[in-house]
Write a protein that holds these residues in place. Sequence first.
Motif, mmCIF file in Angstrom:
data_model
loop_
_atom_site.group_PDB
_atom_site.id
_atom_site.type_symbol
_atom_site.label_atom_id
_atom_site.label_comp_id
_atom_site.label_asym_id
_atom_site.label_seq_id
_atom_site.Cartn_x
_atom_site.Cartn_y
_atom_site.Cartn_z
ATOM 1 N N ASP A 60 -5.354 -3.456 12.907
ATOM 2 C CA ASP A 60 -5.994 -4.741 13.216
ATOM 3 C C ASP A 60 -6.009 -5.003 14.720
ATOM 4 O OD1 ASP A 60 -7.309 -7.125 12.654
ATOM 5 O OD2 ASP A 60 -5.455 -8.277 12.516
ATOM 6 N N THR A 197 -5.474 -3.143 6.355
ATOM 7 C CA THR A 197 -4.690 -3.501 7.536
ATOM 8 C C THR A 197 -3.280 -3.859 7.097
ATOM 9 O OG1 THR A 197 -6.635 -4.340 8.731
ATOM 10 C CG2 THR A 197 -4.467 -5.127 9.449
ATOM 11 N N ASN A 200 0.079 -5.831 12.400
ATOM 12 C CA ASN A 200 -0.657 -6.604 13.393
ATOM 13 C C ASN A 200 0.010 -6.493 14.764
ATOM 14 O OD1 ASN A 200 1.561 -8.412 13.360
ATOM 15 N ND2 ASN A 200 0.614 -9.633 11.729
#
Length: 319
Positions: A60, A197, A200
């Motif tokens: 991401d 995903t 992060n």
Amino acid sequence: MNSREKIQAVISEMNKVVVGQERLINRLLIGLFSGGHVLLEGVPGLAKTLTINTLAKVLDLHFHRIQFTPDLLPSDLVGTMIYNPLKGEFDVKKGPIFAQIILADEINRAPAKVQSALLEAMAERQVTIGDTSYLLEKPFLVLATQNPVEQEGTFPLPEAQVDRFMMKVHLNYLTKEEELEVMRRMSDINHVSDPKTVMNLQDIYTIQNEINDITISETLERYIIELIFATRNPADYGLTQEANYVQFGASPRATIQLNLAAKVTAYLEGRDYVLPEDIKEVAPDILNHRIMLSYEAEAENITTLDIIQTILNTVAINR
């Protein structure tokens, strides 16, 4: 999930798309968590581009792919100033370099001026357009692919730029079983792999902070120093023949990055301390593009990997 479980999730998602590139995935993760750029070399068709593209989706992060070609201009990479007649002034149009993960595809097909423009971004994490310098987003990671220099239409990368890459990873063909798996997956023309995903930006920062807490003994720190100095002065370590083969050894940047890569390797193995095996595992990829060989070595088909392996076999750990 804790940090290590998220790393395993990243690897699992990438394996849904990429077959038989465990070492490549490992090296990309080392580059990501240590902030080091990675250069991948291999013949076309070894899933270099696919692997990097998949990594960007799983993380991401802001991603751009740049296809390097002989007619590419520096402004195509970093951006340019465009005159706005309504305002009566120039506006900045930022180029594709303004991303967090850059896939520099076939990087050695572009001429020297383009490589110089990329060098500032890699070294300083900033880009200058006109009179103004712009900081790049963090993390900023260049993952470049290059074809072997013997291929037509390629330019050797400048030594200063090559040294900015933390690792140069040579890729080989898949095994028979791995290639069979690729063939079976791709036999369905409607097959679409869509990785999720699972990590992060905050997860990456957390992992980097945990890696900072990995310990390395003074003995192993000095072992790293000895390895680097052995690339510069092989004769001092009893490697008289290798001294004829080495023209220039590894730079101080190699010392820093070998230490960092060993810490990340220990972390990925689930330890909070570095072992000698961690250093030896990543040393070939850290050093192989930083040792310049003599004409004598080329004449005798001696490679940098041969030199590195001899050094690893010779330099002792002084406890």
